[in-house]
Design a protein around this motif. Structure first.
Motif, PDB file in Angstrom:
ATOM      1  N   PHE A 165      45.982  35.244  10.324  1.00  0.00           N
ATOM      2  CA  PHE A 165      45.020  33.967   9.936  1.00  0.00           C
ATOM      3  C   PHE A 165      45.049  32.983  11.231  1.00  0.00           C
ATOM      4  O   PHE A 165      44.020  32.412  11.676  1.00  0.00           O
ATOM      5  N   LYS A 168      42.833  34.108  14.499  1.00  0.00           N
ATOM      6  CA  LYS A 168      41.403  33.945  13.951  1.00  0.00           C
ATOM      7  C   LYS A 168      41.138  32.619  14.072  1.00  0.00           C
ATOM      8  O   LYS A 168      39.945  32.223  14.626  1.00  0.00           O
ATOM      9  N   TRP A 169      41.840  31.766  13.461  1.00  0.00           N
ATOM     10  CA  TRP A 169      41.483  30.181  13.578  1.00  0.00           C
ATOM     11  C   TRP A 169      41.741  29.568  15.121  1.00  0.00           C
ATOM     12  O   TRP A 169      40.686  28.975  15.509  1.00  0.00           O
ATOM     13  N   TYR A 198      35.175  25.981   8.385  1.00  0.00           N
ATOM     14  CA  TYR A 198      36.082  27.074   8.415  1.00  0.00           C
ATOM     15  C   TYR A 198      37.518  26.757   8.428  1.00  0.00           C
ATOM     16  O   TYR A 198      38.522  27.202   7.702  1.00  0.00           O
ATOM     17  N   ALA A 201      38.639  25.481   5.043  1.00  0.00           N
ATOM     18  CA  ALA A 201      38.867  26.549   3.834  1.00  0.00           C
ATOM     19  C   ALA A 201      39.760  27.452   4.103  1.00  0.00           C
ATOM     20  O   ALA A 201      40.421  28.002   3.148  1.00  0.00           O
ATOM     21  N   MET A 202      40.525  27.239   5.294  1.00  0.00           N
ATOM     22  CA  MET A 202      41.629  28.490   5.864  1.00  0.00           C
ATOM     23  C   MET A 202      42.902  28.131   4.887  1.00  0.00           C
ATOM     24  O   MET A 202      43.654  29.151   4.406  1.00  0.00           O
ATOM     25  N   GLN A 204      43.476  27.540   1.816  1.00  0.00           N
ATOM     26  CA  GLN A 204      43.252  27.967   0.454  1.00  0.00           C
ATOM     27  C   GLN A 204      43.048  29.441   0.612  1.00  0.00           C
ATOM     28  O   GLN A 204      43.550  30.197  -0.300  1.00  0.00           O
ATOM     29  N   GLN A 205      42.669  29.855   1.715  1.00  0.00           N
ATOM     30  CA  GLN A 205      42.801  31.141   1.906  1.00  0.00           C
ATOM     31  C   GLN A 205      44.016  31.949   2.222  1.00  0.00           C
ATOM     32  O   GLN A 205      44.471  32.900   1.712  1.00  0.00           O
ATOM     33  N   ILE A 206      44.793  31.241   2.796  1.00  0.00           N
ATOM     34  CA  ILE A 206      46.286  31.555   2.839  1.00  0.00           C
ATOM     35  C   ILE A 206      46.863  31.497   1.583  1.00  0.00           C
ATOM     36  O   ILE A 206      47.761  32.633   1.284  1.00  0.00           O
ATOM     37  N   ASP A 208      45.860  31.922  -1.302  1.00  0.00           N
ATOM     38  CA  ASP A 208      45.059  33.237  -1.955  1.00  0.00           C
ATOM     39  C   ASP A 208      45.672  34.207  -1.481  1.00  0.00           C
ATOM     40  O   ASP A 208      45.932  35.330  -2.376  1.00  0.00           O
ATOM     41  N   HIS A 209      45.839  34.525  -0.462  1.00  0.00           N
ATOM     42  CA  HIS A 209      46.425  35.699   0.340  1.00  0.00           C
ATOM     43  C   HIS A 209      47.914  35.918  -0.384  1.00  0.00           C
ATOM     44  O   HIS A 209      48.408  37.153  -0.860  1.00  0.00           O
ATOM     45  N   LYS A 212      48.006  36.822  -3.952  1.00  0.00           N
ATOM     46  CA  LYS A 212      47.657  38.227  -4.230  1.00  0.00           C
ATOM     47  C   LYS A 212      48.825  38.933  -3.738  1.00  0.00           C
ATOM     48  O   LYS A 212      49.013  40.169  -4.573  1.00  0.00           O
TER      49      LYS A 212
END
Length: 229
Positions: A165, A168-169, A198, A201-202, A204-206, A208-209, A212
């Motif tokens: 992550f 990519k950032w 971008y 939003a990251m 929340q993506q972290i 969410d990962h 999961k």
């Protein structure tokens, strides 16, 4: 368990350069010198202000305060769960197991998560409560015992995945900065807006990962314990 400490080895180059302090003593991603130049017009046209919370980097004291607040809230939640378990079942031996543990948060990667992504290590997204005795395990259902130690393969996997992550950032930021330098601030607004969205939003993506993989990791610990038994 204490998260958020910086443990960069001697001679290591920081992944994210620390901007200089502005005249008011604050560090900002886009500082006063940028807002005073042609890029400042672009940022203001995008609705981005100098003192937007997302633009002001927290000082170490602010980071420590956020981590301590996260720890205090986790302790309060744990006590509430313990009280409920004791009242309903008579047993309450639990302990938090952190999905992103010391190898993640006690590193430059953790500094990025806390300072840039504004993620707090002791919050609920990053932990699951596991029992520390058999009586409590029986009332909690199909969950493993707390391993009571760091699980190296899990830590290594999380360092790798969260590191992706960050990579990519950092690459997205590099491309945005290169584009600004190439075409100028006036023409770079769409790319800059895309990067800001971008970046916003990251976190929340972290989360969410981690959400999961959390049940997968708990199942993995349970499977190892079943095989050992």
């Amino acid at each position: 368990m204490t998260f958020g400490k910086r443990t960069t080895p001697f001679g290591a180059r920081p992944t994210i350069p620390t901007p200089p302090r502005d005249s008011d003593g604050k560090r900002r991603i886009f500082g006063e010198s940028i807002f005073a130049g042609p890029h400042g017009t672009m940022l203001r046209d995008m609705g981005f202000a100098l003192d937007d919370p997302a633009n002001v980097l927290p000082d170490p004291v602010d980071v420590d305060r956020a981590v301590q607040e996260s720890l205090k809230e986790q302790d309060q939640l744990r006590r509430e769960i313990e009280a409920e378990l004791l009242a309903r079942h008579g047993h309450n031996a639990i302990r938090p197991f952190f999905i992103l543990a010391e190898p993640v948060f006690n590193s430059d990667l953790g500094q990025w998560l806390i300072r840039v992504m504004r993620l707090r290590p002791y919050d609920a997204w990053n932990l699951v409560y596991l029992p520390t005795d058999r009586a409590t395990q029986r009332i909690m259902g199909d969950v493993p015992m707390h391993p009571l130690q760091s699980v190296a393969p899990i830590d290594e996997l999380m360092v790798k995945q969260i590191g992706q992550f960050r990579t990519k950032w950092v690459e997205a930021r590099r491309k945005a900065e290169a584009h600004i330098n190439e075409v100028g601030a006036d023409k770079a607004s769409p790319v800059m807006e895309k990067f800001v969205a971008y970046s916003d939003a990251m976190p929340q993506q972290i989360i969410d990962h981690v959400t999961k993989v959390k049940p997968m990791i708990v199942d993995l610990i349970a499977d190892v314990q079943r095989r050992a038994a």
